[in-house]
Motif scaffolding. Structure first.
Motif, PDB file in Angstrom:
ATOM      1  N   ALA A 130      62.441  16.582  84.382  1.00 48.60           N
ATOM      2  CA  ALA A 130      63.786  17.133  84.199  1.00 48.60           C
ATOM      3  C   ALA A 130      63.815  18.185  83.096  1.00 48.60           C
ATOM      4  CB  ALA A 130      64.772  16.012  83.887  1.00 48.60           C
ATOM      5  N   ILE A 131      63.077  17.949  82.024  1.00 47.39           N
ATOM      6  CA  ILE A 131      63.042  18.918  80.930  1.00 47.39           C
ATOM      7  C   ILE A 131      62.308  20.179  81.362  1.00 47.39           C
ATOM      8  CG2 ILE A 131      62.181  19.316  78.594  1.00 47.39           C
ATOM      9  CD1 ILE A 131      62.677  16.326  78.084  1.00 47.39           C
ATOM     10  N   ALA A 132      61.221  20.030  82.100  1.00 52.66           N
ATOM     11  CA  ALA A 132      60.488  21.200  82.599  1.00 52.66           C
ATOM     12  C   ALA A 132      61.353  22.003  83.560  1.00 52.66           C
ATOM     13  CB  ALA A 132      59.197  20.763  83.277  1.00 52.66           C
ATOM     14  N   GLU A 133      62.096  21.323  84.394  1.00 57.07           N
ATOM     15  CA  GLU A 133      62.996  22.021  85.326  1.00 57.07           C
ATOM     16  C   GLU A 133      64.057  22.811  84.566  1.00 57.07           C
ATOM     17  OE1 GLU A 133      64.283  23.468  88.798  1.00 57.07           O
ATOM     18  OE2 GLU A 133      62.608  22.070  88.650  1.00 57.07           O
ATOM     19  N   ALA A 134      64.560  22.248  83.479  1.00 61.70           N
ATOM     20  CA  ALA A 134      65.568  22.950  82.684  1.00 61.70           C
ATOM     21  C   ALA A 134      64.970  24.162  81.976  1.00 61.70           C
ATOM     22  CB  ALA A 134      66.191  21.994  81.666  1.00 61.70           C
ATOM     23  N   PHE A 135      63.757  24.027  81.442  1.00 63.94           N
ATOM     24  CA  PHE A 135      63.137  25.151  80.736  1.00 63.94           C
ATOM     25  C   PHE A 135      62.699  26.251  81.694  1.00 63.94           C
ATOM     26  CE2 PHE A 135      61.807  22.658  76.774  1.00 63.94           C
ATOM     27  CZ  PHE A 135      62.855  23.191  76.050  1.00 63.94           C
ATOM     28  N   LEU A 136      62.178  25.864  82.843  1.00 64.85           N
ATOM     29  CA  LEU A 136      61.660  26.863  83.770  1.00 64.85           C
ATOM     30  C   LEU A 136      62.678  27.291  84.806  1.00 64.85           C
ATOM     31  CD1 LEU A 136      58.110  25.346  84.270  1.00 64.85           C
ATOM     32  CD2 LEU A 136      58.799  27.210  82.764  1.00 64.85           C
ATOM     33  N   GLY A 137      63.826  26.659  84.815  1.00 64.12           N
ATOM     34  CA  GLY A 137      64.888  27.017  85.752  1.00 64.12           C
ATOM     35  C   GLY A 137      65.771  28.104  85.174  1.00 64.12           C
ATOM     36  N   PRO A 138      67.055  27.819  85.016  1.00 67.99           N
ATOM     37  CA  PRO A 138      67.982  28.859  84.570  1.00 67.99           C
ATOM     38  C   PRO A 138      67.827  29.249  83.102  1.00 67.99           C
ATOM     39  CG  PRO A 138      69.114  26.757  84.757  1.00 67.99           C
ATOM     40  CD  PRO A 138      67.734  26.558  85.305  1.00 67.99           C
ATOM     41  N   TRP A 139      67.122  28.469  82.307  1.00 65.66           N
ATOM     42  CA  TRP A 139      67.005  28.760  80.882  1.00 65.66           C
ATOM     43  C   TRP A 139      65.672  29.407  80.518  1.00 65.66           C
ATOM     44  CZ3 TRP A 139      71.538  28.549  78.845  1.00 65.66           C
ATOM     45  CH2 TRP A 139      72.476  27.661  79.331  1.00 65.66           C
ATOM     46  N   ALA A 140      64.912  29.899  81.472  1.00 71.73           N
ATOM     47  CA  ALA A 140      63.593  30.468  81.180  1.00 71.73           C
ATOM     48  C   ALA A 140      63.705  31.739  80.343  1.00 71.73           C
ATOM     49  CB  ALA A 140      62.830  30.740  82.470  1.00 71.73           C
ATOM     50  N   ILE A 141      64.607  32.632  80.691  1.00 75.21           N
ATOM     51  CA  ILE A 141      64.744  33.914  79.969  1.00 75.21           C
ATOM     52  C   ILE A 141      65.236  33.679  78.534  1.00 75.21           C
ATOM     53  CG2 ILE A 141      65.901  36.148  79.957  1.00 75.21           C
ATOM     54  CD1 ILE A 141      64.440  36.298  82.450  1.00 75.21           C
ATOM     55  N   PRO A 142      66.305  32.893  78.298  1.00 73.82           N
ATOM     56  CA  PRO A 142      66.688  32.647  76.900  1.00 73.82           C
ATOM     57  C   PRO A 142      65.595  31.946  76.092  1.00 73.82           C
ATOM     58  CG  PRO A 142      68.464  31.998  78.361  1.00 73.82           C
ATOM     59  CD  PRO A 142      67.290  32.333  79.217  1.00 73.82           C
ATOM     60  N   PHE A 143      64.831  31.080  76.736  1.00 70.75           N
ATOM     61  CA  PHE A 143      63.741  30.394  76.053  1.00 70.75           C
ATOM     62  C   PHE A 143      62.677  31.396  75.602  1.00 70.75           C
ATOM     63  CE2 PHE A 143      59.752  27.898  76.247  1.00 70.75           C
ATOM     64  CZ  PHE A 143      60.063  26.958  75.282  1.00 70.75           C
ATOM     65  N   GLU A 144      62.326  32.332  76.464  1.00 72.88           N
ATOM     66  CA  GLU A 144      61.328  33.346  76.115  1.00 72.88           C
ATOM     67  C   GLU A 144      61.859  34.310  75.061  1.00 72.88           C
ATOM     68  OE1 GLU A 144      58.191  33.398  76.946  1.00 72.88           O
ATOM     69  OE2 GLU A 144      58.468  31.578  78.113  1.00 72.88           O
ATOM     70  N   ILE A 145      63.141  34.650  75.119  1.00 71.21           N
ATOM     71  CA  ILE A 145      63.735  35.538  74.112  1.00 71.21           C
ATOM     72  C   ILE A 145      63.691  34.861  72.738  1.00 71.21           C
ATOM     73  CG2 ILE A 145      65.918  36.575  73.353  1.00 71.21           C
ATOM     74  CD1 ILE A 145      66.490  37.157  76.320  1.00 71.21           C
ATOM     75  N   ALA A 146      64.001  33.572  72.696  1.00 64.69           N
ATOM     76  CA  ALA A 146      63.931  32.841  71.424  1.00 64.69           C
ATOM     77  C   ALA A 146      62.500  32.819  70.903  1.00 64.69           C
ATOM     78  CB  ALA A 146      64.456  31.421  71.606  1.00 64.69           C
ATOM     79  N   ALA A 147      61.511  32.670  71.783  1.00 65.54           N
ATOM     80  CA  ALA A 147      60.110  32.670  71.362  1.00 65.54           C
ATOM     81  C   ALA A 147      59.716  34.028  70.783  1.00 65.54           C
ATOM     82  CB  ALA A 147      59.209  32.304  72.537  1.00 65.54           C
TER      83      ALA A 147
END
Length: 168
Positions: A130-147
């Motif tokens: 479930a956490i992987a789905e959330a990170f790689l689903g709709p939140w992938a771009i904000p996650f990469e921007i934060a990185a």
């Protein structure tokens, strides 16, 4: 004969508490930092017993892998000759001990009086999917921007700490 999970829990709990006490009471700050890594690894083992594999991985990667290693390198790179007595005791150790003991008693009493509901006797399903789905689903771009923002901040901090070319 006690269950294997119970024995593993008590072993990890003893290791974690003993290494946390070593962090506080050792006078050598490098040894304290290494025991801090052991405390983080013991906590990750406890997370694995709770079937929280993602939290265990984050505990190892972020805390034991990054913060503690960064702390060890920061201590090692500081040019201090007398490293043996680099973690002195504070004068408020008695007050800190009393507050810690009071907090422990309050938490133990609150935990003992709680009604634990929802325990079915079966371990819960893993939460990694479930956490992987959330990170790689709709939140992938904000996650990469934060990185990328964290990387830029880290490079900026290194440049500021290093100073200009004329300051060497």
């Amino acid at each position: 004969m006690p269950e294997v999970n119970t024995l593993v829990f008590w072993l990890l709990a003893i290791i974690t508490i003993a290494s946390a006490l070593a962090v506080v009471f050792l006078k050598n700050i490098v040894h304290s930092a290494l025991y801090l890594v052991l405390t983080f690894v013991g906590t990750a083992g406890l997370y694995i017993l709770l079937n929280a594999e993602f939290l265990a991985a984050v505990q190892i990667l972020v805390y034991a892998g990054a913060i503690a290693v960064l702390f060890v390198f920061a201590v090692m790179l500081t040019r201090r000759g007398d490293i043996r007595a680099s973690n002195p005791f504070n004068v408020n150790y008695l007050a800190a001990g009393v507050v810690s003991l009071a907090l422990f008693v309050i938490i133990a009493l609150a935990t003992g009086r709680m009604t634990w509901v929802g325990v079915s006797g079966r371990p819960p399903k893993s939460n990694v999917g479930a956490i992987a789905e959330a990170f790689l689903g709709p939140w992938a771009i904000p996650f990469e921007i934060a990185a990328v923002l964290l990387l830029v901040g880290m490079v900026g901090a290194i440049l500021v700490a290093r100073g200009g070319k004329g300051e060497e």
